[in-house]
Design an enzyme around this catalytic site. Sequence first.
Site, PDB file in Angstrom:
ATOM      1  N   HIS A   7       0.822  -1.206   0.000  1.00 46.40           N
ATOM      2  CA  HIS A   7       0.000   0.000   0.000  1.00 46.40           C
ATOM      3  C   HIS A   7       0.856   1.257   0.000  1.00 46.40           C
ATOM      4  O   HIS A   7       2.037   1.219   0.323  1.00 46.40           O
ATOM      5  CB  HIS A   7      -0.982   0.037   1.180  1.00 46.40           C
ATOM      6  CG  HIS A   7      -0.357   0.114   2.528  1.00 46.40           C
ATOM      7  ND1 HIS A   7      -0.070  -1.005   3.286  1.00 46.40           N
ATOM      8  CD2 HIS A   7       0.026   1.174   3.285  1.00 46.40           C
ATOM      9  CE1 HIS A   7       0.457  -0.634   4.437  1.00 46.40           C
ATOM     10  NE2 HIS A   7       0.538   0.694   4.461  1.00 46.40           N
ATOM     11  N   HIS A  79       4.053   7.131   3.808  1.00 41.95           N
ATOM     12  CA  HIS A  79       4.986   6.016   3.632  1.00 41.95           C
ATOM     13  C   HIS A  79       4.493   5.072   2.546  1.00 41.95           C
ATOM     14  O   HIS A  79       3.355   5.164   2.106  1.00 41.95           O
ATOM     15  CB  HIS A  79       5.207   5.252   4.946  1.00 41.95           C
ATOM     16  CG  HIS A  79       4.022   4.488   5.440  1.00 41.95           C
ATOM     17  ND1 HIS A  79       3.097   5.023   6.320  1.00 41.95           N
ATOM     18  CD2 HIS A  79       3.585   3.215   5.197  1.00 41.95           C
ATOM     19  CE1 HIS A  79       2.172   4.124   6.598  1.00 41.95           C
ATOM     20  NE2 HIS A  79       2.436   3.010   5.918  1.00 41.95           N
ATOM     21  N   GLU A 130       7.634   0.960   5.140  1.00 40.64           N
ATOM     22  CA  GLU A 130       7.068  -0.044   6.024  1.00 40.64           C
ATOM     23  C   GLU A 130       7.250  -1.396   5.361  1.00 40.64           C
ATOM     24  O   GLU A 130       7.047  -1.535   4.156  1.00 40.64           O
ATOM     25  CB  GLU A 130       5.570   0.214   6.246  1.00 40.64           C
ATOM     26  CG  GLU A 130       4.897  -0.844   7.128  1.00 40.64           C
ATOM     27  CD  GLU A 130       3.400  -0.616   7.297  1.00 40.64           C
ATOM     28  OE1 GLU A 130       2.831  -1.254   8.203  1.00 40.64           O
ATOM     29  OE2 GLU A 130       2.799   0.160   6.539  1.00 40.64           O
TER      30      GLU A 130
END
Length: 134
Positions: A7, A79, A130
């Site tokens: 994502h 992020h 991440e």
Amino acid sequence: MIGRLNHVAIAVPDLAAASDQYRQMLGADVGAPQDEPDHGVTVVFITLPNTKIELLYPLGDQSPIQGFLDKNPSGGIHHICYEVDDILVARDHLLDQGARVLGGGAPKIGAHGKPVLFLHPKDFNGCLIELEQV
């Protein structure tokens, strides 16, 4: 080592308005808000055919997202998240390569119920990364 893009996370100053914008203007499949107290955020996932968008909104005054929004009042990309097969192997490899893992290096459970880690943006061209174990 990294797998598919899981994502792209966008910090937003108004979660309901951003959700409506994606739903109404872009015709996206927008999920329900979910609080993630361990991360200090409320998230909404938007499902796309090839990945997801994660809308981030502060959950409380101590949220790291509030600090981001203080610096970027209109919001913005916060992020990107990549999948990894084994988060501990990935962490150890990155540490060996000199990367900095935020939060002491111990994985936390993320919004998808899977272990996640964050990598220092100064080590990745200014981008907070991440990693999520699949």
